[in-house]
Write a protein that holds these residues in place. Sequence first.
Motif, PDB file in Angstrom:
ATOM      1  N   ARG A 116       0.835  -1.195   0.000  1.00 20.46           N
ATOM      2  CA  ARG A 116       0.000   0.000   0.000  1.00 20.46           C
ATOM      3  C   ARG A 116       0.872   1.248   0.000  1.00 20.46           C
ATOM      4  O   ARG A 116       1.950   1.250   0.586  1.00 20.46           O
ATOM      5  CB  ARG A 116      -0.885   0.030   1.252  1.00 20.46           C
ATOM      6  N   THR A 162       1.310  -5.849   4.012  1.00 17.78           N
ATOM      7  CA  THR A 162       0.479  -6.745   4.815  1.00 17.78           C
ATOM      8  C   THR A 162       1.139  -8.113   4.850  1.00 17.78           C
ATOM      9  O   THR A 162       1.400  -8.718   3.807  1.00 17.78           O
ATOM     10  CB  THR A 162      -0.927  -6.858   4.216  1.00 17.78           C
ATOM     11  N   ASP A 167      -0.661  -5.268   9.326  1.00 13.30           N
ATOM     12  CA  ASP A 167      -0.220  -4.170   8.471  1.00 13.30           C
ATOM     13  C   ASP A 167       0.975  -3.481   9.109  1.00 13.30           C
ATOM     14  O   ASP A 167       0.888  -2.999  10.243  1.00 13.30           O
ATOM     15  CB  ASP A 167      -1.337  -3.138   8.277  1.00 13.30           C
ATOM     16  N   ASP A 169       3.386  -0.312   8.624  1.00 13.83           N
ATOM     17  CA  ASP A 169       3.441   0.964   7.915  1.00 13.83           C
ATOM     18  C   ASP A 169       4.671   1.759   8.321  1.00 13.83           C
ATOM     19  O   ASP A 169       5.004   1.834   9.512  1.00 13.83           O
ATOM     20  CB  ASP A 169       2.202   1.820   8.219  1.00 13.83           C
TER      21      ASP A 169
END
Length: 206
Positions: A116, A162, A167, A169
């Motif tokens: 992402r 992921t 997740d 980040d």
Amino acid sequence: MKIASICLLSLLSFAGFSQSGLGIKAGVNMTNISTDAGSLKNNISESLDTKTGYAFGIYGRIGDKFHLQPELLVATKGGKVSVSPMNGGSPELIDVKYTNLDIPVMIGFKPLGFLRVMAGPVASVKLSEDKKLKEALAEYTTNTGEAFANSTWGYQAGIGITVLGFDLDLRREGSLTDINVLNFQNEDKFSQRAAGWQLTLAKKIL
């Protein structure tokens, strides 16, 4: 705090939509404070040293490949500022800390299923601050209140992956408005901004 309450209710309502969810997250902040002190730059300057703090809270996500992700995070931040006595002497390195309620609203995109990218604005409400910076700058200022602004704006941008349902980040974050509200004697130009990195681990729960 009304803004935080509205955001919390909005996050909770996300769980009722398709392709959406609610989760928890926690991690660390690594921040520093930059200073533009104008004519006082020989007396007051930033340090490149970073301060490590924590961040934890909840997030909501609606959408999949393109998604909107508002969050509520309690985050400790700070940095180090070098301050010299007004009448001369060796500078002292002041270790500064403050705690915010951060409200990021991230717009995300999945170029790959596990990867992402994201970016968005952050509204911050100050929860507390130590008094070290105010005390260190007392002879330079005319303030009787606190050193840091009650509310500020910033940004975050980063990437996430992921793995095994979690997740991870990594985001770059910074200030868009001054974090300092001190008034200086005979000095119109004084500003401080915070910048750094945030690393968090999150898990969807609803």
